[in-house]
Design a protein around this motif. Structure first.
Motif, PDB file in Angstrom:
ATOM      1  N   ARG A  56       0.981  -1.261   0.019  1.00 18.73           N
ATOM      2  CA  ARG A  56       0.149   0.069   0.038  1.00 18.73           C
ATOM      3  C   ARG A  56       0.874   1.256   0.130  1.00 18.73           C
ATOM      4  NH1 ARG A  56      -2.534  -0.792   5.401  1.00 18.73           N
ATOM      5  NH2 ARG A  56      -0.567  -1.952   5.597  1.00 18.73           N
ATOM      6  N   LEU A  57       0.566   2.270  -0.674  1.00 16.38           N
ATOM      7  CA  LEU A  57       1.105   3.618  -0.702  1.00 16.38           C
ATOM      8  C   LEU A  57       0.785   4.509   0.387  1.00 16.38           C
ATOM      9  CD1 LEU A  57       3.417   4.953  -2.306  1.00 16.38           C
ATOM     10  CD2 LEU A  57       1.534   6.031  -3.472  1.00 16.38           C
ATOM     11  N   LEU A  58       1.207   4.607   1.538  1.00 18.10           N
ATOM     12  CA  LEU A  58       0.962   5.329   2.626  1.00 18.10           C
ATOM     13  C   LEU A  58       2.081   6.901   2.812  1.00 18.10           C
ATOM     14  CD1 LEU A  58      -0.038   2.481   5.080  1.00 18.10           C
ATOM     15  CD2 LEU A  58      -1.441   3.752   3.412  1.00 18.10           C
ATOM     16  N   THR A  59       1.576   7.570   3.387  1.00 12.41           N
ATOM     17  CA  THR A  59       2.404   8.675   3.805  1.00 12.41           C
ATOM     18  C   THR A  59       2.510   8.849   5.054  1.00 12.41           C
ATOM     19  OG1 THR A  59       1.211  10.109   2.099  1.00 12.41           O
ATOM     20  CG2 THR A  59       2.496  11.281   3.644  1.00 12.41           C
ATOM     21  N   ASP A  60       3.926   8.755   5.666  1.00 12.81           N
ATOM     22  CA  ASP A  60       4.158   8.597   6.988  1.00 12.81           C
ATOM     23  C   ASP A  60       4.195  10.261   7.800  1.00 12.81           C
ATOM     24  OD1 ASP A  60       6.541  10.003   6.414  1.00 12.81           O
ATOM     25  OD2 ASP A  60       7.886   8.323   7.020  1.00 12.81           O
ATOM     26  N   ALA A  61       4.468  10.283   9.276  1.00 20.71           N
ATOM     27  CA  ALA A  61       4.587  11.352   9.842  1.00 20.71           C
ATOM     28  C   ALA A  61       5.553  12.374   9.298  1.00 20.71           C
ATOM     29  CB  ALA A  61       4.869  11.058  11.449  1.00 20.71           C
ATOM     30  N   LEU A  62       6.456  12.025   8.474  1.00 19.56           N
ATOM     31  CA  LEU A  62       7.483  13.059   7.896  1.00 19.56           C
ATOM     32  C   LEU A  62       7.035  13.413   6.664  1.00 19.56           C
ATOM     33  CD1 LEU A  62      10.963  11.741   8.867  1.00 19.56           C
ATOM     34  CD2 LEU A  62       9.926  13.622   9.819  1.00 19.56           C
ATOM     35  N   GLY A  63       5.943  13.091   5.912  1.00 23.32           N
ATOM     36  CA  GLY A  63       5.447  13.151   4.693  1.00 23.32           C
ATOM     37  C   GLY A  63       6.006  12.494   3.618  1.00 23.32           C
ATOM     38  N   ASN A  64       6.877  11.556   4.101  1.00 21.33           N
ATOM     39  CA  ASN A  64       7.340  10.438   2.986  1.00 21.33           C
ATOM     40  C   ASN A  64       6.100   9.671   2.434  1.00 21.33           C
ATOM     41  OD1 ASN A  64       9.911  11.049   3.483  1.00 21.33           O
ATOM     42  ND2 ASN A  64       9.983  10.262   5.330  1.00 21.33           N
ATOM     43  N   GLU A  65       6.286   9.236   0.972  1.00 18.52           N
ATOM     44  CA  GLU A  65       5.386   8.272   0.595  1.00 18.52           C
ATOM     45  C   GLU A  65       5.918   6.992   0.675  1.00 18.52           C
ATOM     46  OE1 GLU A  65       4.081   9.068  -3.411  1.00 18.52           O
ATOM     47  OE2 GLU A  65       2.560  10.852  -2.594  1.00 18.52           O
ATOM     48  N   VAL A  66       5.507   5.840   1.291  1.00 21.10           N
ATOM     49  CA  VAL A  66       6.125   4.802   1.674  1.00 21.10           C
ATOM     50  C   VAL A  66       5.421   3.429   1.182  1.00 21.10           C
ATOM     51  CG1 VAL A  66       7.188   3.265   3.343  1.00 21.10           C
ATOM     52  CG2 VAL A  66       7.281   5.578   3.769  1.00 21.10           C
ATOM     53  N   LYS A  67       6.168   2.656   0.240  1.00 21.52           N
ATOM     54  CA  LYS A  67       5.462   1.487  -0.285  1.00 21.52           C
ATOM     55  C   LYS A  67       5.296   0.359   1.081  1.00 21.52           C
ATOM     56  CE  LYS A  67       6.269   1.825  -5.221  1.00 21.52           C
ATOM     57  NZ  LYS A  67       6.817   1.345  -6.334  1.00 21.52           N
ATOM     58  N   VAL A  68       4.360   0.196   1.688  1.00 17.61           N
ATOM     59  CA  VAL A  68       4.308  -0.651   2.852  1.00 17.61           C
ATOM     60  C   VAL A  68       3.674  -1.845   2.652  1.00 17.61           C
ATOM     61  CG1 VAL A  68       3.185  -1.006   5.240  1.00 17.61           C
ATOM     62  CG2 VAL A  68       3.884   1.338   4.344  1.00 17.61           C
ATOM     63  N   PRO A  69       4.477  -2.774   2.715  1.00 19.64           N
ATOM     64  CA  PRO A  69       4.094  -4.404   2.384  1.00 19.64           C
ATOM     65  C   PRO A  69       2.703  -4.896   3.056  1.00 19.64           C
ATOM     66  CG  PRO A  69       6.393  -4.536   3.174  1.00 19.64           C
ATOM     67  CD  PRO A  69       5.700  -3.206   3.399  1.00 19.64           C
ATOM     68  N   ASN A  70       1.960  -5.334   2.163  1.00 24.80           N
ATOM     69  CA  ASN A  70       0.522  -5.846   3.009  1.00 24.80           C
ATOM     70  C   ASN A  70       0.789  -6.846   4.152  1.00 24.80           C
ATOM     71  OD1 ASN A  70      -1.003  -4.230   1.172  1.00 24.80           O
ATOM     72  ND2 ASN A  70      -1.253  -5.742  -0.408  1.00 24.80           N
ATOM     73  N   HIS A  71       1.430  -7.722   4.092  1.00 25.80           N
ATOM     74  CA  HIS A  71       1.915  -8.604   4.859  1.00 25.80           C
ATOM     75  C   HIS A  71       3.294  -8.742   5.225  1.00 25.80           C
ATOM     76  CE1 HIS A  71      -2.133  -9.839   4.289  1.00 25.80           C
ATOM     77  NE2 HIS A  71      -2.098  -9.829   3.087  1.00 25.80           N
ATOM     78  N   PRO A  72       4.014  -7.601   6.025  1.00 26.67           N
ATOM     79  CA  PRO A  72       5.206  -7.835   6.194  1.00 26.67           C
ATOM     80  C   PRO A  72       5.821  -9.048   7.237  1.00 26.67           C
ATOM     81  CG  PRO A  72       4.244  -5.968   7.521  1.00 26.67           C
ATOM     82  CD  PRO A  72       3.392  -6.621   6.451  1.00 26.67           C
ATOM     83  N   GLN A  73       6.873  -9.543   7.114  1.00 24.88           N
ATOM     84  CA  GLN A  73       7.369 -10.842   7.691  1.00 24.88           C
ATOM     85  C   GLN A  73       8.616 -10.458   8.499  1.00 24.88           C
ATOM     86  OE1 GLN A  73       5.403 -13.725   7.483  1.00 24.88           O
ATOM     87  NE2 GLN A  73       4.038 -12.311   6.294  1.00 24.88           N
ATOM     88  N   ARG A  74       9.223  -9.550   8.321  1.00 24.35           N
ATOM     89  CA  ARG A  74      10.495  -9.148   8.993  1.00 24.35           C
ATOM     90  C   ARG A  74      10.557  -7.674   9.339  1.00 24.35           C
ATOM     91  NH1 ARG A  74      14.152 -13.263   8.640  1.00 24.35           N
ATOM     92  NH2 ARG A  74      15.903 -11.790   9.216  1.00 24.35           N
ATOM     93  N   ILE A  75      10.044  -7.472  10.471  1.00 20.99           N
ATOM     94  CA  ILE A  75       9.767  -5.943  10.812  1.00 20.99           C
ATOM     95  C   ILE A  75      10.794  -5.767  11.814  1.00 20.99           C
ATOM     96  CG2 ILE A  75       8.229  -4.523  12.110  1.00 20.99           C
ATOM     97  CD1 ILE A  75       5.995  -6.240  11.062  1.00 20.99           C
ATOM     98  N   ILE A  76      11.406  -4.484  11.731  1.00 24.98           N
ATOM     99  CA  ILE A  76      12.255  -3.987  12.786  1.00 24.98           C
ATOM    100  C   ILE A  76      11.617  -2.511  13.216  1.00 24.98           C
ATOM    101  CG2 ILE A  76      14.612  -2.619  13.215  1.00 24.98           C
ATOM    102  CD1 ILE A  76      15.959  -4.982  11.919  1.00 24.98           C
TER     103      ILE A  76
END
Length: 325
Positions: A56-76
């Motif tokens: 999904r293409l989401l915007t974070d708190a800094l205004g960055n457009e981020v391609k966030v995986p729908n089902h992340p498996q290895r999160i830090i």
């Protein structure tokens, strides 16, 4: 075929073509509205921002457009392990200071490698875990220029612009990871636990004064005020009174001010590895009514110096355990 039949056949053919054309235009309009989500799409519109590539293409708190995986498996998600665990998820590596993780989470994260975040999360170590999503709680967890280094490793999302809003940040994290229901359930469980604890204590809390104290050097000590980690639990959640001495969220006070704590009913003292002890040998401390009555309680700094669903639940347990009629 008669001329009348020919005429009827022509009319039916025109009608069919018109219907098919209308359907085609309708589908085309729907495709246009969903295939190009707004660049500022937030987590509440995550479903409409999804695409066939698994992100999904989401915007974070800094205004960055981020391609966030729908089902992340290895999160830090350094120092977000508490809310992450509350959502039923495990990071691929966890926060640690001088090799020590957050001990109160180790019944869930005991098998998770510990990061060395002394001085902040390091891009080189992060890379070694091959994450598919990196999450920072807020911009304050990033040093200048760090974002781009992490973004080269994996999609990097800055969750919030408010470190202290643990409830809102839990919901944001749930939305980011597709765990909205789990976030709502965790909040509901916390609210019930707090409500049950206050009912159990009943009149014990009426007009009672309490402090959360952190030992310092031979000259002073620190007190937590309303809205600041364990102070928020004492004053905002449970409704204890704060002594008039407290004039901020987290301030240092000289030992000469100890007599001003004479009206405090309960003293909670942060304990744990590397934590300084309270001024136990000081005559001013020994004369405090709470000290004389045995109302000084050592509490684990791991969850009292924190503000997250699991940590706050453990604070509730401590208060119920130590405070009685």
């Amino acid at each position: 075929m008669t001329s009348k039949n020919c005429f009827m056949y022509l009319i039916v053919t025109i009608l069919i073509i018109s219907v098919l054309s209308a359907c085609g235009n309708s589908n085309e309009g729907q495709s246009t509205s969903t295939s190009a989500p707004s660049p500022s799409a937030q987590s509440e519109s995550a479903d409409t921002a999804s695409n066939d590539d698994g992100y999904r293409l989401l915007t974070d708190a800094l205004g960055n457009e981020v391609k966030v995986p729908n089902h992340p498996q290895r999160i830090i998600a350094s120092f977000l392990e508490d809310p992450l665990t509350a959502l039923g998820m495990k990071p691929v590596a966890q926060w640690g200071y001088k090799g020590a993780p957050q001990h109160y989470l180790q019944d869930k994260l005991g098998d998770v490698p510990v990061l060395n975040v002394d001085g902040g999360l390091k891009s080189e170590e992060t890379l070694s875990y091959n994450p598919d999503l990196i999450i920072f709680l807020s911009p304050s967890y990033l040093r200048n220029g760090d974002y781009e280094q992490f973004a080269k490793i994996a999609p990097t999302f800055v969750l919030s612009d408010n470190d202290s809003d643990w409830r809102g940040n839990l919901q944001k994290l749930g939305a980011l990871l597709g765990k909205e229901d789990a976030a709502n359930q965790a909040l509901a469980d916390y609210d019930k636990k707090l409500s049950d604890a206050k009912k159990q204590l009943g009149g014990t809390l009426t007009d009672k004064t309490a402090i959360l104290l952190q030992g310092g050097d031979e000259k002073g000590y620190n007190l937590f005020g309303p809205g600041f980690f364990g102070g928020a639990m004492l004053y905002d959640a449970f409704g204890f009174k704060a002594p008039s001495l407290i004039n901020g969220s987290y301030e240092t006070y000289s030992l000469e001010t100890l007599p001003q704590l004479k009206d405090v009913d309960y003293i909670f003292v942060l304990s744990g590895e590397g934590r300084a002890k309270p001024p136990e040998n000081n005559p001013l401390w020994q004369e405090l009514p709470a000290v004389k009555s045995g109302h000084v309680f050592a509490v684990d700094s791991g969850h009292w110096f924190n503000a997250n669903p699991i940590a706050n639940g453990l604070v509730i347990d401590d208060i119920v355990r130590y405070i009685h009629e």
